[in-house]
Design a protein around this motif. Sequence first.
Motif, mmCIF file in Angstrom:
data_model
loop_
_atom_site.group_PDB
_atom_site.id
_atom_site.type_symbol
_atom_site.label_atom_id
_atom_site.label_comp_id
_atom_site.label_asym_id
_atom_site.label_seq_id
_atom_site.Cartn_x
_atom_site.Cartn_y
_atom_site.Cartn_z
ATOM 1 N N ARG A 299 0.764 -1.005 0.157
ATOM 2 C CA ARG A 299 0.080 0.096 0.035
ATOM 3 C C ARG A 299 1.052 1.258 0.055
ATOM 4 N NH1 ARG A 299 -4.669 -1.535 -1.487
ATOM 5 N NH2 ARG A 299 -5.603 -3.554 -0.375
ATOM 6 N N SER A 300 0.511 2.032 -1.052
ATOM 7 C CA SER A 300 1.256 3.495 -0.793
ATOM 8 C C SER A 300 0.817 4.473 0.023
ATOM 9 C CB SER A 300 1.244 4.103 -2.274
ATOM 10 O OG SER A 300 2.016 5.001 -2.325
ATOM 11 N N ASN A 301 1.794 5.005 0.579
ATOM 12 C CA ASN A 301 1.585 6.101 1.506
ATOM 13 C C ASN A 301 1.336 7.577 0.902
ATOM 14 O OD1 ASN A 301 4.047 6.409 0.956
ATOM 15 N ND2 ASN A 301 4.816 6.620 3.201
ATOM 16 N N VAL A 302 1.599 7.302 -0.518
ATOM 17 C CA VAL A 302 1.319 8.732 -1.226
ATOM 18 C C VAL A 302 0.005 8.828 -1.783
ATOM 19 C CG1 VAL A 302 2.370 10.037 -3.198
ATOM 20 C CG2 VAL A 302 3.636 8.722 -1.869
ATOM 21 N N THR A 303 -0.636 9.735 -1.517
ATOM 22 C CA THR A 303 -1.934 9.904 -2.098
ATOM 23 C C THR A 303 -2.231 10.800 -3.460
ATOM 24 O OG1 THR A 303 -2.248 12.125 -0.837
ATOM 25 C CG2 THR A 303 -2.864 10.002 0.161
ATOM 26 N N PRO A 304 -2.689 10.654 -4.279
ATOM 27 C CA PRO A 304 -2.796 11.392 -5.774
ATOM 28 C C PRO A 304 -3.525 12.705 -5.317
ATOM 29 C CG PRO A 304 -4.251 9.762 -5.623
ATOM 30 C CD PRO A 304 -3.607 9.295 -4.444
ATOM 31 N N PRO A 305 -2.982 13.767 -6.350
ATOM 32 C CA PRO A 305 -3.617 14.984 -6.020
ATOM 33 C C PRO A 305 -5.233 14.616 -6.299
ATOM 34 C CG PRO A 305 -2.445 14.942 -8.203
ATOM 35 C CD PRO A 305 -2.243 13.489 -7.355
ATOM 36 N N PRO A 306 -5.902 15.603 -6.041
ATOM 37 C CA PRO A 306 -7.493 15.638 -6.243
ATOM 38 C C PRO A 306 -7.729 16.142 -7.734
ATOM 39 C CG PRO A 306 -6.939 17.440 -4.991
ATOM 40 C CD PRO A 306 -5.796 16.739 -4.919
ATOM 41 N N ARG A 307 -8.803 15.401 -8.178
ATOM 42 C CA ARG A 307 -9.141 15.623 -9.899
ATOM 43 C C ARG A 307 -9.903 17.131 -9.851
ATOM 44 N NH1 ARG A 307 -12.195 10.843 -12.229
ATOM 45 N NH2 ARG A 307 -12.047 12.388 -14.204
ATOM 46 N N GLU A 308 -9.330 17.610 -10.971
ATOM 47 C CA GLU A 308 -10.080 19.023 -10.989
ATOM 48 C C GLU A 308 -11.422 18.808 -11.554
ATOM 49 O OE1 GLU A 308 -7.971 21.423 -13.817
ATOM 50 O OE2 GLU A 308 -6.127 21.022 -13.140
ATOM 51 N N ARG A 309 -12.351 19.455 -11.283
ATOM 52 C CA ARG A 309 -13.827 19.714 -11.494
ATOM 53 C C ARG A 309 -13.646 20.285 -12.937
ATOM 54 N NH1 ARG A 309 -17.936 19.148 -8.009
ATOM 55 N NH2 ARG A 309 -19.134 20.283 -9.521
ATOM 56 N N ALA A 310 -14.654 19.504 -13.755
ATOM 57 C CA ALA A 310 -14.672 19.887 -15.362
ATOM 58 C C ALA A 310 -15.473 21.273 -15.222
ATOM 59 C CB ALA A 310 -15.796 18.777 -16.180
ATOM 60 N N SER A 311 -15.163 22.141 -16.234
ATOM 61 C CA SER A 311 -15.850 23.382 -16.218
ATOM 62 C C SER A 311 -17.029 23.371 -17.018
ATOM 63 C CB SER A 311 -14.882 24.467 -17.046
ATOM 64 O OG SER A 311 -14.731 24.019 -18.371
ATOM 65 N N VAL A 312 -17.909 24.247 -16.940
ATOM 66 C CA VAL A 312 -19.294 24.183 -17.510
ATOM 67 C C VAL A 312 -19.212 24.106 -19.064
ATOM 68 C CG1 VAL A 312 -21.215 25.598 -18.135
ATOM 69 C CG2 VAL A 312 -20.114 25.687 -15.876
ATOM 70 N N SER A 313 -18.076 24.621 -19.576
ATOM 71 C CA SER A 313 -17.807 24.340 -21.028
ATOM 72 C C SER A 313 -17.675 22.974 -21.714
ATOM 73 C CB SER A 313 -16.953 25.555 -21.721
ATOM 74 O OG SER A 313 -15.578 25.241 -21.129
ATOM 75 N N GLN A 314 -16.713 22.594 -20.615
ATOM 76 C CA GLN A 314 -16.325 21.012 -20.934
ATOM 77 C C GLN A 314 -17.463 20.020 -20.770
ATOM 78 O OE1 GLN A 314 -13.187 20.655 -17.934
ATOM 79 N NE2 GLN A 314 -11.486 21.047 -19.507
ATOM 80 N N MET A 315 -18.275 20.331 -19.720
ATOM 81 C CA MET A 315 -19.396 19.481 -19.337
ATOM 82 C C MET A 315 -20.431 19.568 -20.588
ATOM 83 S SD MET A 315 -19.907 20.050 -15.381
ATOM 84 C CE MET A 315 -21.726 19.668 -15.347
#
Length: 78
Positions: A20-36
């Motif tokens: 088990r890794s003790n390094v947590t991945p960075p949080p995902r970016e939320r998609a912008s309105v135009s991307q959605m």
Amino acid sequence: MFRRRESVPFSFVSEADRFRSNVTPPPRERASVSQMAARSLVGLTIVAGLVGSLVLGMPALSPQSESRPQQTEAATGR
């Protein structure tokens, strides 16, 4: 079969499934309105293309009826 009693030099390979890794991945970016909006537009375009091809292709898939009227045996029996 002959089994060696020596320790395996790369024992960490056998323990890889328990690692088990003790390094947590960075949080995902939320998609912008135009991307959605772009994703939903692409999805709607794909669905509309599938529905359109189904609507246009159904006449080709249906059994063709003959254009001339069918003759009965009574009418053709001479």
